[in-house]
Motif scaffolding. Structure first.
Motif, short mmCIF file in Angstrom:
data_model
loop_
_atom_site.label_atom_id
_atom_site.label_comp_id
_atom_site.label_asym_id
_atom_site.label_seq_id
_atom_site.Cartn_x
_atom_site.Cartn_y
_atom_site.Cartn_z
N GLY A 102 -24.61 -34.24 -13.86
CA GLY A 102 -23.88 -35.38 -13.32
C GLY A 102 -23.06 -35.08 -12.09
O GLY A 102 -22.93 -35.91 -11.21
N GLY A 103 -22.50 -33.90 -11.98
CA GLY A 103 -21.61 -33.61 -10.87
C GLY A 103 -22.05 -32.51 -9.93
O GLY A 103 -21.44 -32.32 -8.88
N ILE A 104 -23.09 -31.76 -10.25
CA ILE A 104 -23.52 -30.62 -9.43
C ILE A 104 -24.89 -30.93 -8.82
O ILE A 104 -25.81 -31.31 -9.53
N SER A 105 -24.99 -30.76 -7.50
CA SER A 105 -26.29 -30.93 -6.85
C SER A 105 -26.56 -29.75 -5.92
O SER A 105 -25.64 -29.07 -5.46
N VAL A 106 -27.83 -29.51 -5.68
CA VAL A 106 -28.27 -28.50 -4.72
C VAL A 106 -29.14 -29.20 -3.70
O VAL A 106 -29.79 -30.21 -4.00
N GLY A 107 -29.16 -28.67 -2.49
CA GLY A 107 -29.95 -29.31 -1.46
C GLY A 107 -30.04 -28.48 -0.22
O GLY A 107 -29.71 -27.29 -0.20
N ALA A 108 -30.49 -29.13 0.83
CA ALA A 108 -30.63 -28.48 2.13
C ALA A 108 -30.38 -29.51 3.22
O ALA A 108 -30.57 -30.71 3.02
N ALA A 109 -29.94 -29.02 4.35
CA ALA A 109 -29.66 -29.88 5.49
C ALA A 109 -30.22 -29.24 6.75
O ALA A 109 -30.31 -28.02 6.86
N VAL A 110 -30.60 -30.10 7.70
CA VAL A 110 -30.98 -29.66 9.03
C VAL A 110 -29.92 -30.19 9.97
O VAL A 110 -29.57 -31.38 9.93
N VAL A 111 -29.38 -29.31 10.80
CA VAL A 111 -28.27 -29.67 11.69
C VAL A 111 -28.68 -29.39 13.13
O VAL A 111 -29.22 -28.33 13.43
N TYR A 112 -28.40 -30.35 14.01
CA TYR A 112 -28.61 -30.16 15.44
C TYR A 112 -27.27 -30.30 16.15
O TYR A 112 -26.52 -31.24 15.89
N ALA A 113 -26.97 -29.37 17.03
CA ALA A 113 -25.76 -29.44 17.85
C ALA A 113 -26.10 -28.88 19.22
O ALA A 113 -27.04 -28.09 19.38
N SER A 114 -25.34 -29.28 20.22
CA SER A 114 -25.56 -28.74 21.56
C SER A 114 -24.24 -28.77 22.33
O SER A 114 -23.33 -29.51 21.99
N ASN A 115 -24.18 -27.93 23.34
CA ASN A 115 -23.05 -28.00 24.26
C ASN A 115 -23.47 -27.50 25.62
O ASN A 115 -24.51 -26.86 25.77
N GLU A 116 -22.66 -27.84 26.59
CA GLU A 116 -22.89 -27.40 27.97
C GLU A 116 -21.62 -26.73 28.45
O GLU A 116 -20.52 -27.27 28.27
N ARG A 117 -21.79 -25.57 29.03
CA ARG A 117 -20.63 -24.85 29.55
C ARG A 117 -20.72 -24.82 31.07
O ARG A 117 -21.69 -24.31 31.63
N LYS A 118 -19.72 -25.41 31.74
CA LYS A 118 -19.66 -25.44 33.20
C LYS A 118 -18.56 -24.49 33.66
O LYS A 118 -17.44 -24.54 33.16
N PHE A 119 -18.89 -23.64 34.61
CA PHE A 119 -17.94 -22.67 35.13
C PHE A 119 -17.28 -23.24 36.38
O PHE A 119 -17.96 -23.60 37.34
N ARG A 120 -15.96 -23.31 36.36
CA ARG A 120 -15.20 -23.92 37.45
C ARG A 120 -15.34 -23.16 38.77
O ARG A 120 -15.48 -23.77 39.82
N ASP A 121 -15.28 -21.84 38.70
CA ASP A 121 -15.28 -21.05 39.93
C ASP A 121 -16.61 -21.10 40.67
O ASP A 121 -16.64 -21.12 41.90
N THR A 122 -17.71 -21.12 39.94
CA THR A 122 -19.03 -21.01 40.58
C THR A 122 -19.83 -22.30 40.53
O THR A 122 -20.82 -22.43 41.25
N GLY A 123 -19.49 -23.23 39.65
CA GLY A 123 -20.27 -24.45 39.48
C GLY A 123 -21.52 -24.26 38.62
O GLY A 123 -22.28 -25.19 38.41
N ALA A 124 -21.74 -23.04 38.14
CA ALA A 124 -22.91 -22.76 37.30
C ALA A 124 -22.73 -23.42 35.94
O ALA A 124 -21.61 -23.72 35.51
N LYS A 125 -23.86 -23.64 35.26
CA LYS A 125 -23.76 -24.20 33.92
C LYS A 125 -24.78 -23.54 32.99
O LYS A 125 -25.82 -23.04 33.41
N ILE A 126 -24.43 -23.54 31.70
CA ILE A 126 -25.28 -23.00 30.65
C ILE A 126 -25.43 -24.07 29.58
O ILE A 126 -24.44 -24.61 29.09
N ASP A 127 -26.68 -24.39 29.23
CA ASP A 127 -26.97 -25.35 28.16
C ASP A 127 -27.28 -24.59 26.89
O ASP A 127 -28.17 -23.72 26.88
N ASN A 128 -26.59 -24.92 25.81
CA ASN A 128 -26.81 -24.28 24.51
C ASN A 128 -27.32 -25.32 23.51
O ASN A 128 -26.78 -26.42 23.43
#
Length: 192
Positions: free
Chosen positions: A83-109
């Motif tokens: 009644g109170g215990i379950s097991v399972g699985a999840a798929v997670v998607y996340a992303s971020n972008e890192r922009k560098f102020r000094d050079t203007g370069a960026k990295i997509d993760n």
């Protein structure tokens, strides 16, 4: 040789066993032991753990960067053992972008995670329940930018000590925790 009473008793017992066996699948369906969920989480570990957000940053030394992006979008499945215990699985998607102020370069993760989990409903009221969830799995990380690409496979987790569900078979929920799905998670679930 069996008496007529013994034969009738065995027939009654066999009939009762057949009825019980036929009723079990129907009872399991009425118990709604399976659950599908979709959620969005703010402040995912992907956006604030240095190990995740610093992929390829060594190519832009001495530069400070700003990180922006998606939180964790999670699709999950759970099966209730009791009644109170379950097991399972999840798929997670996340992303971020890192922009560098000094050079203007960026990295997509980009982060794709597979996260087996255990959920414990520790307080159930009529349309309100409280629960805790813990999961551990693997994240496949891909970073691209500044003319380079890098991929890693890393350990990941989600620890949500407090969650609340409102509704019945179709319910809304919110969790507070830490991990790849997010620190504040809101979503919807359907139990069938």
């Amino acid at each position: 040789m069996k008496t007529m009473n013994e034969i009738q008793a065995m027939k009654k017992l066999a009939t009762l066993a057949a009825i019980l066996l036929a009723a079990l699948p129907a009872a399991a369906q009425r118990m709604h032991r399976q659950e599908l969920s979709v959620s969005y989480g703010w402040a995912s570990a992907a956006s604030w753990i240095d190990k995740y957000s610093d992929l390829l940053s060594d190519t832009v030394s001495g530069s400070d960067g700003d990180v922006s992006g998606w939180g964790g979008v999670t699709v999950g499945y759970n099966f209730y053992l009791t009644g109170g215990i379950s097991v399972g699985a999840a798929v997670v998607y996340a992303s971020n972008e890192r922009k560098f102020r000094d050079t203007g370069a960026k990295i997509d993760n980009r982060y794709w995670s597979i996260l087996p989990n255990v959920k414990w409903n520790w307080m159930r009221l009529k349309v309100l329940s409280f629960y805790s969830r813990v999961g551990a799995g693997v994240t496949f990380t891909h970073a691209e930018g500044i003319g380079r690409k890098e991929s890693r496979t890393q350990f990941t987790f989600q620890l949500s000590p407090v969650g609340i569900e409102v509704g019945g078979r179709l319910a809304a929920y919110a969790e507070a925790g830490v991990g790849i799905s997010g620190s504040l998670i809101v979503g919807a679930k359907y139990r069938f």
